[in-house]
Write a protein that holds these residues in place. Sequence first.
Motif, PDB file in Angstrom:
ATOM      1  N   GLN A  53      -8.841   3.626  -5.866  1.00 13.71           N
ATOM      2  CA  GLN A  53      -7.802   3.922  -6.849  1.00 13.71           C
ATOM      3  C   GLN A  53      -7.516   2.702  -7.719  1.00 13.71           C
ATOM      4  OE1 GLN A  53      -6.345   7.078  -7.356  1.00 13.71           O
ATOM      5  NE2 GLN A  53      -5.854   5.987  -9.239  1.00 13.71           N
ATOM      6  N   PHE A  54      -7.477   1.533  -7.088  1.00 13.52           N
ATOM      7  CA  PHE A  54      -7.242   0.313  -7.866  1.00 13.52           C
ATOM      8  C   PHE A  54      -8.377   0.081  -8.860  1.00 13.52           C
ATOM      9  CE2 PHE A  54      -7.897  -4.337  -8.339  1.00 13.52           C
ATOM     10  CZ  PHE A  54      -6.800  -4.577  -9.153  1.00 13.52           C
TER      11      PHE A  54
ATOM     12  N   ASN B 254      -2.263  -2.223  -6.533  1.00 17.62           N
ATOM     13  CA  ASN B 254      -1.893  -0.927  -7.118  1.00 17.62           C
ATOM     14  C   ASN B 254      -0.404  -0.870  -7.436  1.00 17.62           C
ATOM     15  OD1 ASN B 254      -4.192   0.681  -7.478  1.00 17.62           O
ATOM     16  ND2 ASN B 254      -4.330   1.121  -5.289  1.00 17.62           N
TER      17      ASN B 254
ATOM     18  N   GLN C  45      -7.243   3.256  -1.388  1.00 15.67           N
ATOM     19  CA  GLN C  45      -6.487   2.342  -2.244  1.00 15.67           C
ATOM     20  C   GLN C  45      -7.411   1.459  -3.077  1.00 15.67           C
ATOM     21  OE1 GLN C  45      -3.368   2.046  -2.988  1.00 15.67           O
ATOM     22  NE2 GLN C  45      -2.031   2.686  -1.318  1.00 15.67           N
TER      23      GLN C  45
ATOM     24  N   ALA D  16      -5.667  -4.235  -2.028  1.00 19.66           N
ATOM     25  CA  ALA D  16      -5.724  -3.236  -3.098  1.00 19.66           C
ATOM     26  C   ALA D  16      -4.411  -2.478  -3.211  1.00 19.66           C
ATOM     27  CB  ALA D  16      -6.879  -2.260  -2.850  1.00 19.66           C
ATOM     28  N   ALA D  17      -3.775  -2.217  -2.062  1.00 25.15           N
ATOM     29  CA  ALA D  17      -2.482  -1.523  -2.068  1.00 25.15           C
ATOM     30  C   ALA D  17      -1.430  -2.342  -2.804  1.00 25.15           C
ATOM     31  CB  ALA D  17      -2.041  -1.253  -0.627  1.00 25.15           C
TER      32      ALA D  17
ATOM     33  N   CYS E 118      -2.423 -10.597  -5.426  1.00 26.41           N
ATOM     34  CA  CYS E 118      -2.197  -9.840  -4.199  1.00 26.41           C
ATOM     35  C   CYS E 118      -1.524 -10.756  -3.174  1.00 26.41           C
ATOM     36  CB  CYS E 118      -3.499  -9.244  -3.682  1.00 26.41           C
ATOM     37  SG  CYS E 118      -4.854 -10.402  -3.458  1.00 26.41           S
TER      38      CYS E 118
ATOM     39  N   ASN F  27      -7.762   2.381 -11.704  1.00 28.48           N
ATOM     40  CA  ASN F  27      -6.576   1.964 -12.466  1.00 28.48           C
ATOM     41  C   ASN F  27      -6.872   0.752 -13.335  1.00 28.48           C
ATOM     42  OD1 ASN F  27      -5.122   3.997 -11.210  1.00 28.48           O
ATOM     43  ND2 ASN F  27      -4.168   2.648  -9.705  1.00 28.48           N
TER      44      ASN F  27
ATOM     45  N   SER G 279       2.992   1.420  -0.368  1.00 24.93           N
ATOM     46  CA  SER G 279       1.564   1.384  -0.656  1.00 24.93           C
ATOM     47  C   SER G 279       0.777   0.829   0.531  1.00 24.93           C
ATOM     48  CB  SER G 279       1.316   0.533  -1.909  1.00 24.93           C
ATOM     49  OG  SER G 279       0.012   0.705  -2.404  1.00 24.93           O
TER      50      SER G 279
ATOM     51  N   LEU H 179       0.006  -3.587 -10.590  1.00 24.55           N
ATOM     52  CA  LEU H 179      -0.699  -3.420 -11.860  1.00 24.55           C
ATOM     53  C   LEU H 179       0.152  -2.755 -12.942  1.00 24.55           C
ATOM     54  CD1 LEU H 179      -3.222  -3.690 -13.610  1.00 24.55           C
ATOM     55  CD2 LEU H 179      -4.103  -1.597 -12.545  1.00 24.55           C
TER      56      LEU H 179
ATOM     57  N   SER I 183      -8.367  -3.130   1.793  1.00 26.01           N
ATOM     58  CA  SER I 183      -7.500  -2.050   1.317  1.00 26.01           C
ATOM     59  C   SER I 183      -6.037  -2.470   1.208  1.00 26.01           C
ATOM     60  CB  SER I 183      -7.627  -0.835   2.251  1.00 26.01           C
ATOM     61  OG  SER I 183      -8.940  -0.329   2.235  1.00 26.01           O
TER      62      SER I 183
END
Length: 376
Positions: free
Chosen positions: A41-42, A246, A38, A242-243, A196, A45, A23, A249, A239
Amino acid sequence: MKKLQMVDLKSQYDKIKDTVNASIQEVLDTNTYINGPQVHQFQKNLEEYLDVKHVIPCANGTDALQIAMMGLDLKPGDEVITADFTFAATVEVIALLQLTPVLVDVNMVNMNISIEAIKKAITPKTKAIVPVHLFGRTVNMDAIMAIAKEYNLYVIEDNAQAIGANYTFADGTKKKAGTIGHVGATSFFPSKNLGCYGDGGAIFTNDDALAHKIRGIVNHGMYERYHHDVVGVNSRLDSIQAAVLNAKLPLLDSYNVARQNAARKYSAAFEGHKNIIAPTICEQCDCHVFHQYVLRIIDADRDALMQHLQEKGIPCAIYYPIPLHSQKAYADARYKEEDFPVTNQLVKEVIALSMHTELDDEQIKFITDSVLEFLK
């Protein structure tokens, strides 16, 4: 036995390293380090997971609280009620915005904000309530929302410690903590249930207009580049963080279940002990996700117990050793010690034991045996 840690992020990472690394590599390959794919997308999600219309990622949990309050157009001098027994970030942002913090006591049963104390603290200047879902246990949101409706107040949920927890309303329906009030805020600090590998946060709301305003605030007040429509800040989730989120999660529910199972084993070992009050655990246990596992030590020396555990290599902590009303930064002549009997008692009794997704039975037994050894 594995070395004991308050939070074992290394062991957690080892189990998901391929997913996390892949990711992160996507971010490195695309060179989109701010507001990249990312992040978007997060956001989607997490909206789906929480069943909330809008998630606005930001740089950290403290910013999330501050930006939520900025979005509500609270004015200097407006009173904001929150719990005395919590981390300073909750009251810090109130003070930073020149609002008036109103600290109130918590209840002894679950250490969350006292509903009766809120009612007593309301004045014509009161504009908002900030309930804190402390240690991962949801606040009585039926009562909070009823008070807010009666007095026309905003509710800003501090959900930094309870991501994934469910609140069951009196009618049996459920909603995720942080999605019940007008706006919610959370932190993705590494040790959180969903953490994170740096700082990160997010704001949640079902209010379209509020979400639009907050999206501008987090990005210098811009909706269009170089057009500053509102006063904003620079608070964006990068990002790479966020990766990581993702990747983690989809595992959040299993992480929370692991914490709940560890809590059950702790509490079973301590059941009936005259010097220990352990957290109560519901049959389904979805109202508490155990960001921390916190005991109350009564009629015994809590500090000596802490020293005993540390000498045996067992990490532990006191959350929180000093009430906010006693902190130099937030002291106020309005506060009287007799207004905070529960908080003043809790700070002398609480001790948090190791709590994370990787705790195993051998570790839990060593910890509980060591506590019981001292309190025999």
